[in-house]
Design a protein around this motif. Sequence first.
Motif, short mmCIF file in Angstrom:
data_model
loop_
_atom_site.label_atom_id
_atom_site.label_comp_id
_atom_site.label_asym_id
_atom_site.label_seq_id
_atom_site.Cartn_x
_atom_site.Cartn_y
_atom_site.Cartn_z
N TRP A 100 0.83 -1.21 0.00
CA TRP A 100 0.00 0.00 0.00
C TRP A 100 0.86 1.25 0.00
N PRO A 101 0.39 2.34 -0.61
CA PRO A 101 1.09 3.62 -0.48
C PRO A 101 1.23 4.00 1.00
N ASP A 102 2.42 4.41 1.39
CA ASP A 102 2.74 4.79 2.78
C ASP A 102 2.58 3.62 3.74
N GLY A 103 2.51 2.40 3.22
CA GLY A 103 2.48 1.23 4.08
C GLY A 103 1.16 0.93 4.76
N SER A 104 0.13 1.71 4.51
CA SER A 104 -1.16 1.53 5.17
C SER A 104 -2.26 1.37 4.13
N GLU A 105 -3.14 0.39 4.34
CA GLU A 105 -4.26 0.19 3.43
C GLU A 105 -5.14 1.43 3.36
N ASP A 106 -5.25 2.14 4.47
CA ASP A 106 -6.13 3.30 4.49
C ASP A 106 -5.64 4.38 3.52
N PHE A 107 -4.32 4.47 3.33
CA PHE A 107 -3.79 5.47 2.41
C PHE A 107 -3.94 5.05 0.95
N ALA A 108 -4.43 3.84 0.71
CA ALA A 108 -4.71 3.40 -0.65
C ALA A 108 -6.13 3.75 -1.08
N LYS A 109 -6.95 4.22 -0.15
CA LYS A 109 -8.34 4.55 -0.46
C LYS A 109 -8.40 5.90 -1.18
N LEU A 110 -9.26 5.97 -2.18
CA LEU A 110 -9.36 7.19 -2.97
C LEU A 110 -10.58 8.03 -2.66
N ASP A 111 -11.58 7.45 -1.99
CA ASP A 111 -12.81 8.18 -1.72
C ASP A 111 -13.57 7.42 -0.64
N SER A 112 -14.77 7.91 -0.31
CA SER A 112 -15.61 7.25 0.67
C SER A 112 -16.31 6.04 0.05
N ARG A 113 -17.14 5.36 0.84
CA ARG A 113 -17.89 4.21 0.33
C ARG A 113 -19.11 4.65 -0.48
N ALA A 114 -19.28 5.94 -0.67
CA ALA A 114 -20.34 6.43 -1.55
C ALA A 114 -19.83 6.69 -2.96
N PHE A 115 -18.66 6.16 -3.28
CA PHE A 115 -18.10 6.23 -4.63
C PHE A 115 -17.59 4.85 -4.97
N TYR A 116 -18.20 4.20 -5.98
CA TYR A 116 -17.84 2.81 -6.26
C TYR A 116 -17.63 2.60 -7.76
N ALA A 117 -16.90 1.52 -8.06
CA ALA A 117 -16.64 1.09 -9.44
C ALA A 117 -15.89 2.16 -10.23
N GLY A 118 -14.94 2.82 -9.60
CA GLY A 118 -14.22 3.90 -10.25
C GLY A 118 -13.25 3.40 -11.32
N LYS A 119 -13.32 3.99 -12.52
CA LYS A 119 -12.38 3.70 -13.61
C LYS A 119 -12.01 5.01 -14.29
N THR A 120 -10.84 5.05 -14.90
CA THR A 120 -10.28 6.31 -15.39
C THR A 120 -10.17 6.36 -16.90
N ALA A 121 -9.98 7.58 -17.40
CA ALA A 121 -9.65 7.82 -18.81
C ALA A 121 -8.92 9.16 -18.88
#
Length: 545
Positions: free
Chosen positions: A298-319
């Motif tokens: 994980w970034p910074d060694g913690s799973e929490d720092f790998a999170k990108l948003d709250s649980r009200a944002f799901y199935a995120g994909k980029t372009a």
Amino acid sequence: MKKHIKHFFMGIVTLLPAVAGGFGVATLFGSCADDEPIGDPEKAWAETTDVFESADEQSFSTFYTPSIGRVGDPMPFYDKKAGNFKVLYLQEFDDNADKRFHPFWGVTTTDGCNYTSMGEVLPYGETDYQQDAALGTGCAYYCDKDQKYYIYYTGHNGNCTNREVVMRATSDDFKTWTKDNLWELNGPQYGYSGNDFRDPQIFVADDGLYHMVIATYPKAGGKPLFAEFKSADMRNWEHVGSFKMVWNDRMCECPDVFKMGNWWYLVFSEAPAWSRQVKYVMAESWESLKGRLDPPAWPDGSEDFAKLDSRAFYAGKTASDGKNRYIWGWCPTRDNYKTDIYKANTSVSDNKEPLWSGALVCHRVIQHADGKLSLGVVPAMAAKYNQQQPVNVMSSKGWDSGKLSGEGAYVLYNRLGAHNHISFTAVTADKNDKFGISLVRGTDSKKYYTMVINPEDNGNKHKINFEEEGSEGMGFVKGIDGYFFPTPADNKYNIDIYTDNSVLVMYINDNVCYTQRIYGIRKNCWSINSYGGNVTVSNVSVSQY
């Protein structure tokens, strides 16, 4: 309810019936034959602070929602021929058929906050017994070699030998699609599950070839993993192997692989209800990236720092259009929202999967100097929310010369509209000071909703908590809190909140992102609060469109 408020809402029903909508003020407050109408309803509205159980408008513009149904798993693609983003998604209806559902619909956008609907792009199968009777998540891609558009997607049907396989369709113009019914990738042929073999994602790897990753399990059962295939022409695929996911209990859906600068990233969404969140890992090459999930790096060694948003944002994909990279996900609707907004606002828990599908939410992907990612505001948002509004203090406690001091301190501001950009700067006197932003709040509120900037780890970290406050509030709502972020060295928090009806996103210092759905924001007051410390507030602004 105060008499002049009743008068005002009678005026709104008479003058603006289309705006009242939803719950409708006529339903909530009725009319009284002996009441005298007031001369200036807008003035009365601006001068009052009673809470109003408001409803959303019929349409969502910034956080796109189709006029019928809702948005499921987005599949963004930058079309360099057309010069726009095409965001396909699984179209969810209230009355999906038992076997046939989730056609691909789509929208186009050039900026991530203004959308044009394409309607249905790829239909589901014509009978209950076709492999793609239901469509599952996939991706779109343009192949320069044969100058065709491709959609690779999941064909889902429990009536078939394999419940899930990867299928494809092609097009010359992104309008008329031909399904390739003679081709499929099925998991068992390569040693993978026939029940879970989904969400294909294509990218070009370091070797210059097209690569595809698919979320699956081993055929014999066991730990979830990603299957990998490669191709020189996007038509003929060779099995490369597989790489592991994180833990046995976490199927990782909707993988997205991309290179940004010198770094490779894998973004994924964890499927289990208790950990349902978008996260990422990073590495300096595609090959090394595949080893970052077992064990997780994980970034910074913690799973929490790998999170990108709250649980009200799901199935995120980029372009990416070559200038900006955006990420699209969906913000869920809530149970009971049509009948009781207060129950709806707390209809989340740490072990309950959110109501599937909702509104399309877009963020800008920010890459920091060390390669780590955060999500920030889409640049075009500021230009869209360009109508400056008056900001008036309606009520306060412990508020003096721009400073909140003492337990229960707050400053209450005048009513918001349907689409708001709230911005301000908060500076805490100490790293352990706590403050928050409340919505759906009035001077008579028994319940209102607060995003609390909460100190953790002796003030060295903070996290956004969601709380239902007020005399009848339930307090902390565990299932929708945020994630840890480092406390700013200067204790300064630059806050930007964008709302579109009940959907909102809060950004802090271009380093923290928090998506949420709160019903009743429209037509109600809002506040900034302090909880025992000292917070200096400045540059408070509200703009709308």
